[in-house]
Design an enzyme around this catalytic site. Structure first.
Site, mmCIF file in Angstrom:
data_model
loop_
_atom_site.group_PDB
_atom_site.id
_atom_site.type_symbol
_atom_site.label_atom_id
_atom_site.label_comp_id
_atom_site.label_asym_id
_atom_site.label_seq_id
_atom_site.Cartn_x
_atom_site.Cartn_y
_atom_site.Cartn_z
ATOM 1 N N LYS A 1 0.803 -1.230 0.000
ATOM 2 C CA LYS A 1 0.000 0.000 0.000
ATOM 3 C C LYS A 1 0.836 1.281 0.000
ATOM 4 O O LYS A 1 0.440 2.272 -0.606
ATOM 5 C CB LYS A 1 -0.964 -0.002 1.184
ATOM 6 N N ASP B 1 -10.289 3.434 1.929
ATOM 7 C CA ASP B 1 -10.610 2.729 3.178
ATOM 8 C C ASP B 1 -11.435 3.607 4.125
ATOM 9 O O ASP B 1 -12.411 3.158 4.726
ATOM 10 C CB ASP B 1 -9.331 2.282 3.894
#
Ligand code: ATR
Length: 471
Positions: free
Chosen positions: A264, A301
């Site tokens: 990420k 997210d």
């Protein structure tokens, strides 16, 4: 339209279904090896070998099905004018890799359409594939690990399983997989009544490991229910290989990515543009590629977290009071950023490792106050939002040990863990009158912005997709 795919290949059949083209698969039963051998003896060019084989397949099936449209396809690997077939032995595979390593070869994909026993259309696509130089040890490891798969593919590799073996690719994903879907769709639209097909868009989730990812199931469901021409696949990318592999996949026409652990942070670093929320979190989970190949990195997210709460706890307002967040890992950063953006006036952050929480608070916002892990229960009576972002309570992990008896019953309590669907932490919160929201909705909602950016439609999060990802 009555279309027959003259092939036993499940990959080719799947490519047609990605474009929502319904076809019957019929095995052409031709002696490919013999035909190839005699063409090679005649010194035929690799592209002529692919074209002739595709034609043989289509013709054979068309003779028995004259009223149908029949599509025959073939692919050969051409390296310096020599055709590389499927390796017959491990030694074959080894020799093939030694030759291809560090070099550029071509994948030639031939497509021939028959109707009324006559050839109506033919198309050849060429993809240029450059492999990284491989050391002897890398080749040995590959031969040992990949032999069961490798023996079924020309040259001994499946590009979709090992894109990190390549340093550069110029081609199209579906051509590389063995069927030129874009030109086929175009031909059918122009010549077969009632055809309205689009070349599929490709997106992928990248991670290591990746087999556990729920994303292919979720996005596959949304492609299906929205009848979109597209494909979403999972690709395992070893640590440290994200940069080069994303470049290679974009060279193959992949237009979007979800990125998961451990990539990420790298995903944010490789992008040409970063959304403010991805920048704030310091990690990206969604990459959108534009037509020029530029990459925008986003982190959805936090969006997934807030949307899940808004949808499932309608009287929850982040602005209504302070929040208590447990855990200061990657997921926590997204939760904290999104709570601040949504207007939470103050956040108490508690983490087993105090320094980690202090670092996160320093980076993200002065509204975050770090508290000791042992003190977390002291704040329960004052906050209106409580979030567990640690993995504690997940099936197979230790429980989250917390006494919620002092909790404000008006607080909304949520857990990012969704296996089990309702964790012991949420069960306890419910028993004190709190409204509780499970974590599966975050997983589902974080997926929608990427899907919309890549495939052009905002998908619905409903019980059907939830049941699928929980299977
Ligand atoms: P993620 O990206 O899912 O947040 P992570 O970055 O590994 O994963 O973070 C996991 C979180 O769970 C961290 O806050 C971790 O606390 P530490 O920073 O002290 O490691 C927390 N965590 C994991 N196991 C824990 C345990 N047994 N007790 C308390 N906290 C724990």
């Amino acid at each position: 339209m009555d279309l027959i795919l003259a092939s036993q290949s499940s990959t080719r059949w799947r490519i047609l279904s990605c474009a929502r083209i319904i076809a019957k698969a019929v095995s052409p039963q031709i002696d490919e090896e013999n035909i190839t051998r005699s063409l090679m003896a005649e010194k035929a060019m690799p592209r002529d070998i692919a074209d002739t084989l595709a034609e043989h397949k289509a013709k054979k099936v068309s003779i028995k099905n004259p009223l149908s449209w029949v599509l025959g396809c073939d692919q050969v690997l051409d390296f310096e004018g020599k055709v590389f077939g499927k390796p017959k032995t491990q030694e074959d595979l080894r020799q093939s890799l030694i030759r291809l390593s560090g070099e550029t070869h071509r994948l030639i994909t031939a497509n021939v359409m028959y109707h009324n026993t006559k050839p109506m259309w033919r198309h050849i696509s060429v993809s240029h594939m450059t492999m990284h130089p491989m050391t002897v040890t890398e080749i040995e490891t590959y031969v040992e690990k990949s032999w069961p798969d490798a023996q079924h593919s020309a040259g001994g590799y499946y590009f979709e399983k090992t894109p990190h073996l390549f340093s550069e690719v110029r081609g199209n994903w579906f051509d590389i997989m063995g069927l030129s879907i874009g030109p086929i769709a175009e031909y059918l639209n122009q010549h077969v009544n009632g055809s309205v097909f689009n070349a599929p868009t490709v997106a992928a989730v990248l991670g290591h490991p990746i087999a556990h990812s729920k994303s292919p199931c979720m996005h596959g469901h949304w492609l299906e229910t929205n009848k979109i021409s597209g494909s979403y696949i999972a690709i395992d990318i070893p640590p440290g290989k994200l940069f080069q592999t994303v470049k290679v996949l974009i060279g193959a026409g992949v237009m979007g990515f979800n990125v998961t652990l451990p990539h990420k942070e790298d995903a944010l670093a490789l992008a040409d543009y970063q959304t403010p929320r991805a920048k704030a979190i310091g990690a990206a989970n969604t990459l959108v590629v534009d037509l020029k190949g530029s990459i925008t990195a986003d982190n959805t997210d936090g969006y997934g977290f807030i949307t899940n709460l808004k949808v499932n706890s309608s009287d929850w307002f982040p602005q209504a009071g302070s929040a208590l967040v447990l855990g200061a890992g990657g997921a926590s950063r997204a939760v904290l950023s999104s709570l601040i953006e949504a207007g939470a006036p103050k956040i108490y952050l508690s983490n087993r490792t105090l320094q980690r929480a202090k670092d996160v608070a320093l980076q993200l916002s002065p509204l975050i106050e770090v508290i000791d892990w042992e003190d977390k229960e002291r704040y329960l009576s004052t906050v209106t939002t409580v979030v567990n972002t640690t993995s504690l309570g997940m099936t197979g992990k230790p429980p989250l040990e917390i006494d919620l008896s002092s909790i404000n019953p008006k607080a909304m309590v949520t857990d990012l863990v969704y296996t089990p669907l309702e964790t012991p932490f949420l069960v306890q919160a419910r028993s004190f009158g709190c409204s509780v929201v499970g974590g599966v909705g975050m997983l589902l909602h974080q997926g929608t912005p990427g899907f919309e950016a890549w495939f052009g439609t905002c998908p619905t999060v409903d019980s059907e997709v939830e049941a699928l990802v929980l299977k």
